[in-house]
Design a protein around this motif. Structure first.
Motif, PDB file in Angstrom:
ATOM      1  N   CYS A  15       0.857  -1.180   0.000  1.00 25.27           N
ATOM      2  CA  CYS A  15       0.000   0.000   0.000  1.00 25.27           C
ATOM      3  C   CYS A  15       0.894   1.231   0.000  1.00 25.27           C
ATOM      4  O   CYS A  15       2.080   1.151   0.315  1.00 25.27           O
ATOM      5  CB  CYS A  15      -0.935   0.020   1.198  1.00 25.27           C
ATOM      6  N   ASP A  16       0.318   2.372  -0.351  1.00 22.36           N
ATOM      7  CA  ASP A  16       1.076   3.622  -0.347  1.00 22.36           C
ATOM      8  C   ASP A  16       0.931   4.322   0.998  1.00 22.36           C
ATOM      9  O   ASP A  16       0.339   3.783   1.939  1.00 22.36           O
ATOM     10  CB  ASP A  16       0.657   4.514  -1.517  1.00 22.36           C
ATOM     11  N   ARG A  22      -1.758  -0.896  -3.582  1.00 22.73           N
ATOM     12  CA  ARG A  22      -1.147  -0.606  -4.883  1.00 22.73           C
ATOM     13  C   ARG A  22      -0.786  -1.849  -5.670  1.00 22.73           C
ATOM     14  O   ARG A  22      -0.871  -1.833  -6.896  1.00 22.73           O
ATOM     15  CB  ARG A  22       0.091   0.283  -4.704  1.00 22.73           C
ATOM     16  N   GLU A  23      -0.372  -2.908  -4.974  1.00 24.47           N
ATOM     17  CA  GLU A  23       0.010  -4.136  -5.681  1.00 24.47           C
ATOM     18  C   GLU A  23      -0.351  -5.355  -4.850  1.00 24.47           C
ATOM     19  O   GLU A  23      -0.307  -5.308  -3.621  1.00 24.47           O
ATOM     20  CB  GLU A  23       1.518  -4.171  -5.938  1.00 24.47           C
TER      21      GLU A  23
END
Length: 111
Positions: A15-16, A22-23
């Motif tokens: 995660c950001d 995010r991935e």
């Protein structure tokens, strides 16, 4: 995502800084299929965690500390590693790595 990550046998999710997923590698999307699998990408971790877990996520993003523990679920023991990653020396997000463990695991003390 690097090629080796896609089929890595442990679940990898990132995660950001804002806790947006995010991935996810193939294993992570299969582990979280009941929660939406790859459709979780782009959504907040806060939407799928309880208040205690949200506070841990926020703390890791703020302090850079990690969260490491084991769980047992559906008869499988897992090691969970939640670790911040950095860009230019600042916390940029989190990586969660979930690996299934054998029932008995050797432990070695090396000198």
């Amino acid at each position: 995502m690097h090629d080796w990550v896609k089929e890595f046998p442990g679940a990898i999710t990132t995660c950001d800084r804002d806790a947006i997923v995010r991935e996810m590698n193939d294993k992570a999307t299969s582990v979280f299929v009941k929660d939406g699998g790859e459709k979780l990408i782009g959504h907040s971790l806060y939407d799928c965690h309880n208040p205690r877990s949200i506070e841990i996520i926020k703390s890791m993003l703020e302090t850079g500390e990690n969260n490491i523990y084991t769980i047992e679920k559906n008869g499988k023991k897992k090691l969970i590693i939640q670790q911040p990653y950095y860009t230019e020396g600042k916390v940029a997000g989190l990586v969660e790595l979930s690996i299934e463990l054998p029932r008995e695991i050797p432990h070695y003390v090396r000198t």
